[in-house]
Design a protein around this motif. Structure first.
Motif, PDB file in Angstrom:
ATOM      1  N   SER A   1     -37.897  24.980  53.665  1.00 56.88           N
ATOM      2  CA  SER A   1     -36.875  26.027  53.757  1.00 56.88           C
ATOM      3  C   SER A   1     -36.852  26.884  52.498  1.00 56.88           C
ATOM      4  N   THR A   2     -36.969  26.229  51.333  1.00 55.89           N
ATOM      5  CA  THR A   2     -36.976  26.962  50.065  1.00 55.89           C
ATOM      6  C   THR A   2     -38.196  27.866  49.966  1.00 55.89           C
ATOM      7  N   VAL A   3     -39.357  27.332  50.330  1.00 54.74           N
ATOM      8  CA  VAL A   3     -40.588  28.128  50.276  1.00 54.74           C
ATOM      9  C   VAL A   3     -40.488  29.324  51.221  1.00 54.74           C
ATOM     10  N   ASP A   4     -39.999  29.086  52.426  1.00 53.92           N
ATOM     11  CA  ASP A   4     -39.878  30.173  53.403  1.00 53.92           C
ATOM     12  C   ASP A   4     -38.908  31.246  52.922  1.00 53.92           C
ATOM     13  N   PHE A   5     -37.797  30.821  52.323  1.00 56.43           N
ATOM     14  CA  PHE A   5     -36.807  31.803  51.866  1.00 56.43           C
ATOM     15  C   PHE A   5     -37.364  32.663  50.736  1.00 56.43           C
TER      16      PHE A   5
ATOM     17  N   SER B   1     -40.493  34.730  52.076  1.00 56.38           N
ATOM     18  CA  SER B   1     -40.264  35.627  53.215  1.00 56.38           C
ATOM     19  C   SER B   1     -39.038  36.503  52.991  1.00 56.38           C
ATOM     20  N   THR B   2     -37.875  35.880  52.929  1.00 60.22           N
ATOM     21  CA  THR B   2     -36.635  36.645  52.785  1.00 60.22           C
ATOM     22  C   THR B   2     -36.579  37.385  51.456  1.00 60.22           C
ATOM     23  N   ALA B   3     -36.900  36.684  50.359  1.00 65.00           N
ATOM     24  CA  ALA B   3     -36.831  37.308  49.035  1.00 65.00           C
ATOM     25  C   ALA B   3     -38.041  38.183  48.741  1.00 65.00           C
ATOM     26  N   GLY B   4     -39.114  38.008  49.496  1.00 65.75           N
ATOM     27  CA  GLY B   4     -40.250  38.916  49.388  1.00 65.75           C
ATOM     28  C   GLY B   4     -41.260  38.616  48.306  1.00 65.75           C
ATOM     29  N   PHE B   5     -41.276  37.395  47.763  1.00 68.08           N
ATOM     30  CA  PHE B   5     -42.267  37.052  46.745  1.00 68.08           C
ATOM     31  C   PHE B   5     -43.590  36.679  47.418  1.00 68.08           C
ATOM     32  N   THR B   6     -44.684  37.078  46.810  1.00 68.42           N
ATOM     33  CA  THR B   6     -45.995  36.734  47.348  1.00 68.42           C
ATOM     34  C   THR B   6     -46.310  35.274  47.051  1.00 68.42           C
ATOM     35  N   ALA B   7     -47.343  34.754  47.718  1.00 70.69           N
ATOM     36  CA  ALA B   7     -47.747  33.366  47.487  1.00 70.69           C
ATOM     37  C   ALA B   7     -48.178  33.158  46.043  1.00 70.69           C
TER      38      ALA B   7
ATOM     39  N   SER C   1     -34.828  22.969  44.655  1.00 70.48           N
ATOM     40  CA  SER C   1     -33.523  23.614  44.823  1.00 70.48           C
ATOM     41  C   SER C   1     -33.327  23.983  46.292  1.00 70.48           C
ATOM     42  N   ARG C   2     -32.115  23.859  46.751  1.00 73.85           N
ATOM     43  CA  ARG C   2     -31.815  24.186  48.142  1.00 73.85           C
ATOM     44  C   ARG C   2     -31.582  25.690  48.291  1.00 73.85           C
ATOM     45  N   VAL C   3     -31.792  26.152  49.503  1.00 75.79           N
ATOM     46  CA  VAL C   3     -31.558  27.571  49.784  1.00 75.79           C
ATOM     47  C   VAL C   3     -30.096  27.920  49.521  1.00 75.79           C
ATOM     48  N   SER C   4     -29.195  26.990  49.838  1.00 76.75           N
ATOM     49  CA  SER C   4     -27.763  27.227  49.615  1.00 76.75           C
ATOM     50  C   SER C   4     -27.427  27.356  48.135  1.00 76.75           C
ATOM     51  N   GLU C   5     -28.326  26.896  47.251  1.00 78.07           N
ATOM     52  CA  GLU C   5     -28.122  27.031  45.811  1.00 78.07           C
ATOM     53  C   GLU C   5     -28.815  28.274  45.259  1.00 78.07           C
ATOM     54  N   ILE C   6     -29.854  28.736  45.946  1.00 77.40           N
ATOM     55  CA  ILE C   6     -30.622  29.887  45.470  1.00 77.40           C
ATOM     56  C   ILE C   6     -29.973  31.207  45.877  1.00 77.40           C
ATOM     57  N   VAL C   7     -29.419  31.255  47.079  1.00 79.13           N
ATOM     58  CA  VAL C   7     -28.810  32.496  47.566  1.00 79.13           C
ATOM     59  C   VAL C   7     -27.720  33.005  46.626  1.00 79.13           C
ATOM     60  N   PRO C   8     -26.806  32.140  46.121  1.00 78.84           N
ATOM     61  CA  PRO C   8     -25.779  32.637  45.189  1.00 78.84           C
ATOM     62  C   PRO C   8     -26.354  33.247  43.915  1.00 78.84           C
ATOM     63  N   VAL C   9     -27.555  32.832  43.506  1.00 81.01           N
ATOM     64  CA  VAL C   9     -28.170  33.401  42.306  1.00 81.01           C
ATOM     65  C   VAL C   9     -28.498  34.872  42.532  1.00 81.01           C
ATOM     66  N   PHE C  10     -29.090  35.182  43.679  1.00 77.45           N
ATOM     67  CA  PHE C  10     -29.399  36.578  43.991  1.00 77.45           C
ATOM     68  C   PHE C  10     -28.119  37.406  44.084  1.00 77.45           C
ATOM     69  N   THR C  11     -27.100  36.836  44.713  1.00 77.61           N
ATOM     70  CA  THR C  11     -25.822  37.544  44.831  1.00 77.61           C
ATOM     71  C   THR C  11     -25.217  37.813  43.459  1.00 77.61           C
ATOM     72  N   PHE C  12     -25.267  36.820  42.584  1.00 79.26           N
ATOM     73  CA  PHE C  12     -24.726  36.968  41.232  1.00 79.26           C
ATOM     74  C   PHE C  12     -25.473  38.045  40.452  1.00 79.26           C
TER      75      PHE C  12
ATOM     76  N   SER D   1     -30.749  27.726  38.187  1.00 74.95           N
ATOM     77  CA  SER D   1     -29.540  27.639  37.360  1.00 74.95           C
ATOM     78  C   SER D   1     -28.293  27.768  38.225  1.00 74.95           C
ATOM     79  N   SER D   2     -27.278  27.010  37.861  1.00 74.01           N
ATOM     80  CA  SER D   2     -26.008  27.061  38.582  1.00 74.01           C
ATOM     81  C   SER D   2     -25.231  28.317  38.197  1.00 74.01           C
ATOM     82  N   VAL D   3     -24.783  29.048  39.193  1.00 71.05           N
ATOM     83  CA  VAL D   3     -23.997  30.257  38.917  1.00 71.05           C
ATOM     84  C   VAL D   3     -22.695  29.885  38.223  1.00 71.05           C
ATOM     85  N   ARG D   4     -22.048  28.859  38.715  1.00 73.54           N
ATOM     86  CA  ARG D   4     -20.740  28.480  38.181  1.00 73.54           C
ATOM     87  C   ARG D   4     -20.822  27.863  36.784  1.00 73.54           C
TER      88      ARG D   4
END
Length: 339
Positions: free
Chosen positions: A113-117, A120-126, A142-153, A178-181
């Protein structure tokens, strides 16, 4: 039989009154047997097997140690699946284990899931993703649920332009782990509190610990003679100072600046970029050249100019006098606020 008698005598001894031991000269009457241990008060005559008169010198053969239980098939299968999957995307699983052992406990489904996100979603090449994992293996666990808040931050709070996100992450992959909080947001607030307004230009600092990295560097500048106000001014002028090691960078370069170069602290305050130059390849050789020629350049001219420009200026100064600081020729083409 003998063991029973010994235990029985201990029982009788415990039942003696205290006066028995307090006045040994006074005769004591025998006391009835104690019944503290009723099972031992009446000796029994158990039947013991007859011992052989021959001594058996043959030692018993030790039992072989049982073989360790093999890993469950599911664990072995999971390990192989992880290895094959990561190998398929160009990541050496065995090397990854050495750098980041917790990857062993990360479920394969979450790794995928992390690799796909990220790819694919974030657009980084292999290629970019492999480089990110090489610099910061923690990203892979790292889980996707932990990575998404980083982009938002980064977009909403650090004010990073969406088109710059990939550049920011490629420059500092640890941001994704890194943890946003607990890390990113506290560091952002600290940098803003000391006057660094454009944090989006210094996002590599956001993953640094305020207590373990940022504050000790401010305290070091105060220790060597700068006021708190001047120290903060130097970090505002050149925030990359936070990235340099105190032991391997600040200390040797400051010692050379004071002892060998004999310069004033005011020059460092105006040009903190001094710490960004190599001591052995730039600072020492150029200072020694100036000493041999009997000239003294301001720090920006001494360090920022190219080798050819430095030689030309050195040659000119050997034949003419150095312009006054008020002269328009002073520090020509040398902006001390940029590198």
């Amino acid at each position: 039989m003998q063991e029973t008698q010994i235990l029985s005598s201990i029982s009788n001894t415990r039942a003696l009154p205290t006066s028995t031991f307090s006045n040994p000269s006074r005769p004591q009457l025998p006391t009835p047997p104690s019944h503290d241990f009723p099972s031992l008060s009446h000796p029994r005559n158990p039947r013991f097997p007859t011992l052989s008169t021959k001594t058996n010198t043959t030692l018993p053969h030790p039992h072989p140690h049982p073989h360790p239980h093999p890993k469950p098939a599911s664990s072995s299968s999971d390990f192989e699946e992880k290895m094959l999957y990561l190998d398929s995307i160009g990541i050496d699983f065995l090397s990854l284990i050495d750098d980041h052992p917790p990857i062993l406990s990360s479920p394969l489904s979450e790794i995928k899931s992390t690799v796909d996100f990220v790819t694919s979603t974030a657009g980084f090449t292999a290629v970019e993703f492999r480089r990110i994992v090489g610099m910061c293996p923690e990203v892979l666990s790292s889980r996707v649920s932990e990575i998404v808040p980083v982009f938002t931050f980064l977009i909403r709070e650090a004010r990073v332009n969406g088109s710059d996100l990939k550049r920011v992450i490629n420059r500092r992959p640890r941001l994704l782990a890194s943890s946003v909080r607990n890390r990113l947001r506290p560091t952002l607030y600290f940098l803003q509190s000391i006057g660094i307004a454009e944090v989006d230009k210094h996002t590599n600092l956001l993953s640094c610990s305020v207590e373990e990295k940022l504050l000790p560097r401010i305290e070091y500048l105060e220790k060597i003679g700068f006021s708190h106000r001047d120290s903060l001014s130097m970090f505002r002028r050149f925030p990359q100072l936070f990235c340099y090691s105190i032991k391997d960078n600040f200390e040797p370069k400051f010692d050379y600046f004071v002892v060998e170069m004999g310069r004033d602290l005011k020059e460092l305050k105006e040009f903190p970029q001094y710490f960004s130059f190599s001591l052995e390849k730039r600072i020492k050789p150029r200072h020694q050249s100036c000493v041999e020629k009997g000239v003294c350049f301001p720090l920006p001219i001494l360090l920022k100019t190219s080798n050819a420009q430095f030689r030309d200026r050195l040659e000119i100064c050997c034949n003419t006098s150095l312009p006054f600081k008020s002269s328009p020729l002073w520090c020509t083409d040398c902006d001390i606020h940029s590198i």
